[in-house]
Design a protein around this motif. Structure first.
Motif, PDB file in Angstrom:
ATOM      1  N   VAL A   1     -52.235  65.080  87.988  1.00  0.00           N
ATOM      2  CA  VAL A   1     -53.574  64.148  87.541  1.00  0.00           C
ATOM      3  C   VAL A   1     -53.999  64.523  86.122  1.00  0.00           C
ATOM      4  N   ALA A   2     -54.121  65.891  85.847  1.00  0.00           N
ATOM      5  CA  ALA A   2     -54.362  66.522  84.583  1.00  0.00           C
ATOM      6  C   ALA A   2     -53.369  66.065  83.542  1.00  0.00           C
ATOM      7  N   ARG A   3     -52.014  66.221  83.807  1.00  0.00           N
ATOM      8  CA  ARG A   3     -51.006  65.596  83.010  1.00  0.00           C
ATOM      9  C   ARG A   3     -50.974  64.182  82.479  1.00  0.00           C
ATOM     10  N   MET A   4     -51.258  63.361  83.613  1.00  0.00           N
ATOM     11  CA  MET A   4     -51.438  62.086  83.238  1.00  0.00           C
ATOM     12  C   MET A   4     -52.686  61.793  82.444  1.00  0.00           C
ATOM     13  N   ALA A   5     -53.869  62.250  82.373  1.00  0.00           N
ATOM     14  CA  ALA A   5     -55.019  62.121  82.240  1.00  0.00           C
ATOM     15  C   ALA A   5     -54.750  62.249  80.492  1.00  0.00           C
ATOM     16  N   LEU A   6     -54.257  63.643  80.135  1.00  0.00           N
ATOM     17  CA  LEU A   6     -53.941  63.866  78.588  1.00  0.00           C
ATOM     18  C   LEU A   6     -53.242  62.725  78.093  1.00  0.00           C
ATOM     19  N   LEU A   7     -52.155  62.287  78.733  1.00  0.00           N
ATOM     20  CA  LEU A   7     -51.316  61.140  78.361  1.00  0.00           C
ATOM     21  C   LEU A   7     -51.831  59.839  78.333  1.00  0.00           C
ATOM     22  N   THR A   8     -52.724  59.421  79.121  1.00  0.00           N
ATOM     23  CA  THR A   8     -53.670  58.371  79.172  1.00  0.00           C
ATOM     24  C   THR A   8     -54.260  58.108  77.775  1.00  0.00           C
ATOM     25  N   GLU A   9     -55.064  59.508  77.403  1.00  0.00           N
ATOM     26  CA  GLU A   9     -56.038  59.652  76.412  1.00  0.00           C
ATOM     27  C   GLU A   9     -54.975  59.333  74.809  1.00  0.00           C
ATOM     28  N   GLN A  10     -53.786  59.902  75.020  1.00  0.00           N
ATOM     29  CA  GLN A  10     -52.939  60.071  73.834  1.00  0.00           C
ATOM     30  C   GLN A  10     -52.622  58.650  73.610  1.00  0.00           C
ATOM     31  N   ILE A  11     -52.325  57.922  74.592  1.00  0.00           N
ATOM     32  CA  ILE A  11     -51.695  56.467  74.651  1.00  0.00           C
ATOM     33  C   ILE A  11     -52.932  55.635  73.949  1.00  0.00           C
ATOM     34  N   ASN A  12     -54.059  55.784  74.420  1.00  0.00           N
ATOM     35  CA  ASN A  12     -55.232  55.187  74.342  1.00  0.00           C
ATOM     36  C   ASN A  12     -56.426  55.743  74.173  1.00  0.00           C
ATOM     37  N   PRO A  13     -56.933  56.217  73.177  1.00  0.00           N
ATOM     38  CA  PRO A  13     -58.078  57.120  72.951  1.00  0.00           C
ATOM     39  C   PRO A  13     -59.390  56.652  73.590  1.00  0.00           C
ATOM     40  N   GLN A  14     -59.502  55.002  73.745  1.00  0.00           N
ATOM     41  CA  GLN A  14     -60.594  54.570  74.332  1.00  0.00           C
ATOM     42  C   GLN A  14     -60.223  54.102  75.572  1.00  0.00           C
ATOM     43  N   ALA A  15     -59.298  54.581  76.305  1.00  0.00           N
ATOM     44  CA  ALA A  15     -59.088  54.277  77.773  1.00  0.00           C
ATOM     45  C   ALA A  15     -60.193  54.244  78.643  1.00  0.00           C
ATOM     46  N   PRO A  16     -60.641  53.284  79.464  1.00  0.00           N
ATOM     47  CA  PRO A  16     -61.868  53.229  80.275  1.00  0.00           C
ATOM     48  C   PRO A  16     -61.632  54.029  81.421  1.00  0.00           C
ATOM     49  N   ARG A  17     -62.748  54.546  82.010  1.00  0.00           N
ATOM     50  CA  ARG A  17     -62.636  55.294  83.461  1.00  0.00           C
ATOM     51  C   ARG A  17     -62.374  54.088  84.313  1.00  0.00           C
ATOM     52  N   LEU A  18     -61.743  54.540  85.461  1.00  0.00           N
ATOM     53  CA  LEU A  18     -61.628  53.479  86.432  1.00  0.00           C
ATOM     54  C   LEU A  18     -63.078  52.866  86.720  1.00  0.00           C
ATOM     55  N   LYS A  19     -62.880  51.525  87.223  1.00  0.00           N
ATOM     56  CA  LYS A  19     -64.225  50.857  87.409  1.00  0.00           C
ATOM     57  C   LYS A  19     -64.615  51.095  88.888  1.00  0.00           C
ATOM     58  N   GLU A  20     -65.742  51.320  89.268  1.00  0.00           N
ATOM     59  CA  GLU A  20     -66.312  51.533  90.568  1.00  0.00           C
ATOM     60  C   GLU A  20     -65.831  50.879  91.736  1.00  0.00           C
ATOM     61  N   THR A  21     -65.464  49.609  91.596  1.00  0.00           N
ATOM     62  CA  THR A  21     -64.958  48.937  92.801  1.00  0.00           C
ATOM     63  C   THR A  21     -63.622  49.617  93.179  1.00  0.00           C
ATOM     64  N   LEU A  22     -62.968  49.823  92.207  1.00  0.00           N
ATOM     65  CA  LEU A  22     -61.610  50.309  92.416  1.00  0.00           C
ATOM     66  C   LEU A  22     -61.438  51.609  92.999  1.00  0.00           C
ATOM     67  N   ILE A  23     -62.518  52.412  92.384  1.00  0.00           N
ATOM     68  CA  ILE A  23     -62.518  53.979  92.845  1.00  0.00           C
ATOM     69  C   ILE A  23     -62.838  53.964  94.501  1.00  0.00           C
ATOM     70  N   LYS A  24     -63.732  52.995  94.874  1.00  0.00           N
ATOM     71  CA  LYS A  24     -64.063  52.915  96.177  1.00  0.00           C
ATOM     72  C   LYS A  24     -62.998  52.378  96.980  1.00  0.00           C
ATOM     73  N   LYS A  25     -62.403  51.560  96.560  1.00  0.00           N
ATOM     74  CA  LYS A  25     -61.405  50.649  97.419  1.00  0.00           C
ATOM     75  C   LYS A  25     -60.236  51.937  97.783  1.00  0.00           C
ATOM     76  N   HIS A  26     -59.808  52.520  96.640  1.00  0.00           N
ATOM     77  CA  HIS A  26     -58.850  53.804  96.870  1.00  0.00           C
ATOM     78  C   HIS A  26     -59.232  54.800  97.684  1.00  0.00           C
ATOM     79  N   PHE A  27     -60.501  55.190  97.726  1.00  0.00           N
ATOM     80  CA  PHE A  27     -60.879  56.405  98.457  1.00  0.00           C
ATOM     81  C   PHE A  27     -61.124  55.748  99.915  1.00  0.00           C
ATOM     82  N   GLU A  28     -61.257  54.476 100.262  1.00  0.00           N
ATOM     83  CA  GLU A  28     -61.476  54.095 101.478  1.00  0.00           C
ATOM     84  C   GLU A  28     -60.044  53.825 102.276  1.00  0.00           C
ATOM     85  N   ARG A  29     -59.153  53.816 101.288  1.00  0.00           N
ATOM     86  CA  ARG A  29     -57.637  53.695 101.927  1.00  0.00           C
ATOM     87  C   ARG A  29     -57.396  54.685 102.687  1.00  0.00           C
ATOM     88  N   LYS A  30     -58.054  55.914 102.199  1.00  0.00           N
ATOM     89  CA  LYS A  30     -57.557  57.279 103.118  1.00  0.00           C
ATOM     90  C   LYS A  30     -58.612  57.597 103.906  1.00  0.00           C
TER      91      LYS A  30
END
Lengths: 234, 234, 234, 234
Positions: free
Chosen positions: D194-223
């Protein structure tokens, strides 16, 4: 002996390629193989580590994602596979991974620009990144809607699933496919490499131009169409 | 027993080094070995995975890229190799890869600056990046023209193919060569490492200066010319 | 049986660690081991690939870099090792590599800032980068002068070679040392990891602060001095 | 036969996973396993290389970090583990590493932003980075205070150690935990990716938005929770 033995074994073999190619950590990926005549596909069981996976654990489901054979729960992404098989009649296998570089582009919500011939040998457009789903879709049948997010992206952009065999789902990760599972796995590895090269290209030259149209066309025709001369024919 | 057995085996061995050195994914690369007296060279067949490659599948072609021996189609890059062998009379082997960092520099369309002694131990100029071909060349005999793109780049810059044994083809990927295939493979690995170090150098210090001329000269002379003292002689 | 058998075997074993730790490509590195009582040191022969290296090929030289035993030419960096052994009386082994990240910092001509405890567990200063040599020194006895470039850097900065067991030579690459060759090899691997982490740290946060002094001091004292409590004693 | 045989073997097995997963260089990491009923935990001895580690060398200590069984000195981080076990009653294993990308974020003193579903499948917040300790804490009982630095960070941010099983300690490195040591090791590998992907994400798009709340909630509830459908149940 299962009547689905062949697709189960193909799915097993294809799934086992993912860790060998460095495309998955733990259980973060799955491959499926379709049997069009039987209207079913074989897919990895959910949450089973690759080193423990056995061909018998592969689950067979229909295009509504209902279990037809197998005692394990199928991959949590099964409905996404089902939607793609239902809509795209000529694909034979689907791969989903969270491979590092492709996932980073998906998280960055950017198409991967076509910068060179490595990319152009496989597809002549940027790798499309489908936008994150609407809140309504997320709250609905999530994995089902993920499939439609992909289908809709291809429709809106007028892309052919036979010409472009890969997609990024924004905020999520890549899906790839092909005429069979081996081709879908191949595409997953190609996508990861293309994703890595594209980031490096922009780091070396932030003004790097996209590949020019004549070169895109030339490379694509080396592998496709009547004048193709790459490979041994098949 | 083929009269070309020796170059076929050398080509096989050299091709098999590419995946071991991490320079190729799937079939994205090829090595050839020339027999100057016979006017032919041996090259990898097109699209055959390395793990399945056998020495017998190596194809022998002449300098017009016509097949002299072998039942497989030769690499799609064969005409590029042919042009280089025809023009550069002292090279014995050629390697083409899509290795990650060298390809990223090619896609970025930049020469690789000479930043340190790792680079200077092998060549005393920046690694040249030949510009992408004109539309006319692309629409013509593409792989043939790729060879001329390389030859022309060296002519215009007054570079010697014996001093500079590597090139990037803009938008495409690297080619390397040497007195034999083993040296060409060695150069492909050196290029990839030099390409990686150069990007990292610019990331650590965007104003990093090129190596100064006295140091370039010193390192080159350690390996070349009458005062050479690196290695066991050969 | 050579009277230098022990240092030759130590040098052989230590050299063979370099490829295992991923610190060298081809022949880009060497390790030496000193025998203070005999006034000699054992070092890798020049240009011999690691996979072919045998303990018998290790060359024994005196502190003027003259061969005492061995039929091969010693590493081209031998004079640099000789200068360090002559000036620093308590070091027992020296390593030279062109490891990727450490070399990139050397090419960028920057000290590696101390950003965290991984670094502070090993040294309490930035990793020093000695400036490129003057033209006069380069034109002179190059490898000999490289040794002095390192010695002078430590003198000017008032660094102790027992506290700081690593250095970058600007435009060139790293050298590390230690009480024996095993420690010098360990330091070479630590340096590469610290170099990699420092670049990533600056990429994640270009304003990342250096480690504060209280934390530097604390971590160093865990391993050094009367209150040390890390490790099993030795 | 030790009465702590079970936790010693679990600790041994879990420690040996760290080098296999590429999370440690040399001795830079340790895993512990708690036995709540006996009020003790088993932890790696200090400074012993993984390739030499034996189950018998694992040290058993109580929650004051006093040795209960074992002839080796326990890991220098033992007091940090002790504080976490004492305060968080439901965790069964703890991992400390200096894995490259997670450590770089810790050195950069930044939380890792939640950018995608790979992250959201495991935790629904940014990965917290506890600030570097005050000078007073550093001069005191350092490893003991490191534990409190983590506990305080979770208290201030109102985080649950059962929902967020990982933390970065500013300027230092990551700690992860879980219901058992295997889960803690799993989390250490997930964090690194996750640490590696986050750095790469910011390198690809310095304005990359955080995950939106609905998606966070959905994925968490899957597990998690009553509607969970990921995995085979357990």
């Amino acid at each position: 002996m299962s009547r689905y033995q062949s697709i189960k074994e193909q799915a097993y073999e294809a799934n086992m390629q993912l860790p060998k190619l460095g495309l998955v950590l733990f259980t973060f990926g799955n491959v499926s193989v379709v049997d069009r005549s039987a209207g079913v596909f074989a897919i990895k069981p959910s949450g089973v580590p690759y080193e423990q996976l056995k061909p018998d654990q592969i689950v067979v489901v229909d295009f509504d994602a209902k279990i037809v054979e197998g005692s394990n729960r199928p991959s949590s992404d099964t409905k996404t596979h089902a939607v793609l098989y239902r809509h795209w009649e000529h694909i034979g296998g689907i791969v989903h991974t969270h491979s590092t570089y492709a996932t980073a582009w998906a998280q960055a919500q950017r198409d991967i620009p076509i910068f060179g011939t490595t990319h152009a040998d496989h597809l002549t457009t940027d790798v499309p990144c489908a936008p994150p789903m609407s809140d309504e879709m997320i709250r609905g049948d999530y994995e089902h809607e993920t499939g439609f997010q992909i289908i809709n992206c291809f429709r809106e952009r007028k892309l052919s699933c036979e010409e472009v065999e890969m997609v990024l789902v924004g905020n999520h990760a890549p899906f790839t496919w092909g005429r069979d599972a081996a081709k879908a796995v191949y595409n997953a590895a190609v996508l990861e490499e293309v994703a890595r090269m594209a980031l490096l290209t922009e780091q070396i030259n932030p003004q790097a131009p996209r590949l020019k149209e004549t070169l895109i066309k030339k490379h694509f025709e080396r592998k496709h169409g009547p004048g193709a001369y790459y490979g041994q024919g098949c």
